[in-house]
Design an enzyme around this catalytic site. Sequence first.
Site, PDB file in Angstrom:
ATOM      1  N   LYS A 224     -78.876 -29.770 -17.720  1.00 26.50           N
ATOM      2  CA  LYS A 224     -77.579 -30.034 -18.339  1.00 26.50           C
ATOM      3  C   LYS A 224     -77.000 -28.743 -18.950  1.00 26.50           C
ATOM      4  O   LYS A 224     -75.826 -28.422 -18.754  1.00 26.50           O
ATOM      5  CB  LYS A 224     -77.784 -31.088 -19.427  1.00 26.50           C
ATOM      6  CG  LYS A 224     -76.516 -31.583 -20.070  1.00 26.50           C
ATOM      7  CD  LYS A 224     -76.844 -32.759 -20.973  1.00 26.50           C
ATOM      8  CE  LYS A 224     -75.720 -33.022 -21.952  1.00 26.50           C
ATOM      9  NZ  LYS A 224     -76.121 -33.968 -22.969  1.00 26.50           N
ATOM     10  N   CYS A 382     -96.619   3.428 -53.186  1.00 29.65           N
ATOM     11  CA  CYS A 382     -95.398   4.024 -53.735  1.00 29.65           C
ATOM     12  C   CYS A 382     -95.276   3.719 -55.228  1.00 29.65           C
ATOM     13  O   CYS A 382     -96.007   4.281 -56.015  1.00 29.65           O
ATOM     14  CB  CYS A 382     -94.178   3.604 -52.922  1.00 29.65           C
ATOM     15  SG  CYS A 382     -92.864   4.830 -53.050  1.00 29.65           S
ATOM     16  N   HIS A 508     -95.581   5.114 -47.568  1.00 33.73           N
ATOM     17  CA  HIS A 508     -95.620   3.710 -47.137  1.00 33.73           C
ATOM     18  C   HIS A 508     -96.442   3.568 -45.856  1.00 33.73           C
ATOM     19  O   HIS A 508     -95.873   3.579 -44.756  1.00 33.73           O
ATOM     20  CB  HIS A 508     -94.201   3.190 -46.905  1.00 33.73           C
ATOM     21  CG  HIS A 508     -93.405   3.078 -48.158  1.00 33.73           C
ATOM     22  ND1 HIS A 508     -93.332   1.914 -48.880  1.00 33.73           N
ATOM     23  CD2 HIS A 508     -92.686   4.000 -48.841  1.00 33.73           C
ATOM     24  CE1 HIS A 508     -92.576   2.117 -49.947  1.00 33.73           C
ATOM     25  NE2 HIS A 508     -92.166   3.372 -49.947  1.00 33.73           N
ATOM     26  N   GLU A 510     -97.675   0.997 -44.629  1.00 33.45           N
ATOM     27  CA  GLU A 510     -97.340  -0.246 -43.921  1.00 33.45           C
ATOM     28  C   GLU A 510     -96.325  -0.029 -42.803  1.00 33.45           C
ATOM     29  O   GLU A 510     -96.218  -0.846 -41.893  1.00 33.45           O
ATOM     30  CB  GLU A 510     -96.836  -1.301 -44.921  1.00 33.45           C
ATOM     31  CG  GLU A 510     -95.438  -1.071 -45.511  1.00 33.45           C
ATOM     32  CD  GLU A 510     -95.412  -0.167 -46.735  1.00 33.45           C
ATOM     33  OE1 GLU A 510     -96.362   0.623 -46.938  1.00 33.45           O
ATOM     34  OE2 GLU A 510     -94.412  -0.222 -47.495  1.00 33.45           O
TER      35      GLU A 510
HETATM   36  N1  GLN Z   1     -89.008   3.665 -57.598  1.00 33.39           N
HETATM   37  C1  GLN Z   1     -90.002   4.624 -57.179  1.00 33.39           C
HETATM   38  C2  GLN Z   1     -89.368   5.942 -56.763  1.00 33.39           C
HETATM   39  O1  GLN Z   1     -88.195   5.976 -56.430  1.00 33.39           O
HETATM   40  C3  GLN Z   1     -90.887   4.065 -56.091  1.00 33.39           C
HETATM   41  C4  GLN Z   1     -90.151   3.785 -54.821  1.00 33.39           C
HETATM   42  C5  GLN Z   1     -90.895   2.858 -53.890  1.00 33.39           C
HETATM   43  O2  GLN Z   1     -91.811   2.138 -54.290  1.00 33.39           O
HETATM   44  N2  GLN Z   1     -90.492   2.831 -52.630  1.00 33.39           N
HETATM   45  O3  GLN Z   1     -90.028   6.941 -56.732  1.00 33.39           O
END
Ligand code: GLN
Length: 538
Positions: A224, A382, A508, A510
Amino acid sequence: MNTKYIFVTGGVTSSLGKGIIAASLAKLLQSRGLSVTIQKLDPYINIDPDTLNPYEHGECYVTVDGAVTDLDLGHYERFLGVETSQANNITTGRIYQNVINKERRGDYLGKTVQIIPHITDEIKRNIVALGSTKKYDIVITEIGGTVGDIESLPYIEAVRQLKWELGDDCVCIHLTYVPYVAAAGELKTKPTQHSVKHLLQNGVQPDVLVLRTEHPLNDGMKAKVALFCNVAKDSVIECMDAPTIYEVPLMMHEEELDMVVMRHLHLDTSKEPDLAEWKCFLARFKNPKKTIKIALVGKYVELPDAYKSISESFVHAGAANEVKVDLQYIQSENVDESNVAEKLAGMSGILVAPGFGGRGIEGKITAVKYARENNIPFFGICLGMQCAVIEFARDVLGYTDANSAEMDTKTPHKVVDLMESQKNITGMGGTMRLGAYPCEIKPGTLAERVYGTTHISERHRHRYEFNNDYLAEFEANGMIASGMNPDNHLVEIVEIPSHRFFIAGQFHPELQSTVLKPHKLFTAFVAAAKAFSEEVNE
Ligand code: GLN
């Protein structure tokens, strides 16, 4: 071979998982030996999501070249294991900015600048730019938003024009939703028909329809939809909800999405995709030997999309360790000295998340303290690293007023301070320390054992840094800098050697974990948490 272009649009509603469908199709094409990249076009006016609140948009994904992008690029990288760049995420804001810059330069030679052709030309230029790098056989372009939105119109018009120009080198996939009306006990295809009509009104005939549904469609329904939407019956693909996004490539292969798309593009379909490694990952992921609880302490926990790359990294690292990581999202605003033991009871590991601003910061610092004092595996990312530094300064070095300049500009003990390079910056968007930077690891440290090397590169998004004036004092008291940027000596990794597993990074990790290459910091952290849970249970 000419570069082939695949467009993915969405209808009926948002949140249908266009990004996952695009990534799954890309995975299938890649596993057939084609080189594929995926691009996301976002119809909002922001230049990029850098200044957006995570509640608006979820996580910001950062590419190696320092572009702040939509979180779908994270899915693309995790599925394909291929890096993306600024060219993979373009917003309406960026399109208009480019056009306006050209206008100011006089590039339009006195012409009136208009949506068609100037904006649509700029959109088309950004689409074919990826193809003209000659690096890819296939460019998949996902159009954000839903067909029918005013702001999507120039993108649909660009697709209409490209479809005409590219002919057989182009295929349009439209993703829709087939709702189940419980009172009638029926699945309904009307919204799909209407959404395709909308596309047709804009001059785009989709070649393939992918129907998201919570119940199986019968053959009659597919026929359909095919009839009403001018699509071949075999090009109507059912896409049921999957228990995990990583199952979707296999499901889509079973539904023959890859075959159908390749036939439309006149590509050879005789070779089966090689998905052996992918299936291996899925088998490990689906058959964990045990479950461990890990706490993610952050302030955006009501919206798990804000930590998408972190939670996916735990999926990869869990599979690598044959455990299921049951991630417990803990609102840092609600954590204090009086309840931290209760909130973190039963956790085999504690992760303190990235973030900005003062809300919930004391709860994060309290969580670090609990992990440090109780010898529970700890991982800071971070802002999480900055919290670990502040906690150590307060509770071990005795600077009770230690803080980050981000939270307290007046404290005499700014153990985390604004980076020199950030001091004269006035604009907020795209001005952080962004993208990949090298890091040298100190031999003999946990970081070296984890990475198995002393040279690494990791991605960043921050303005503040460890204050090196305090480094000697930290190291003399048991927290060492095990990773540093070789060029400017910014501290990138800290750890506590006397602790069973206490490590934190300014970057980071991740953002670099993929299905087939889980990030080593995550696998090591999960391994430490697993060992800890076994010890506790003995
Ligand atoms: N606020 C913190 C900075 O600017 C850590 C930044 C974050 O965790 N991405 O350094």
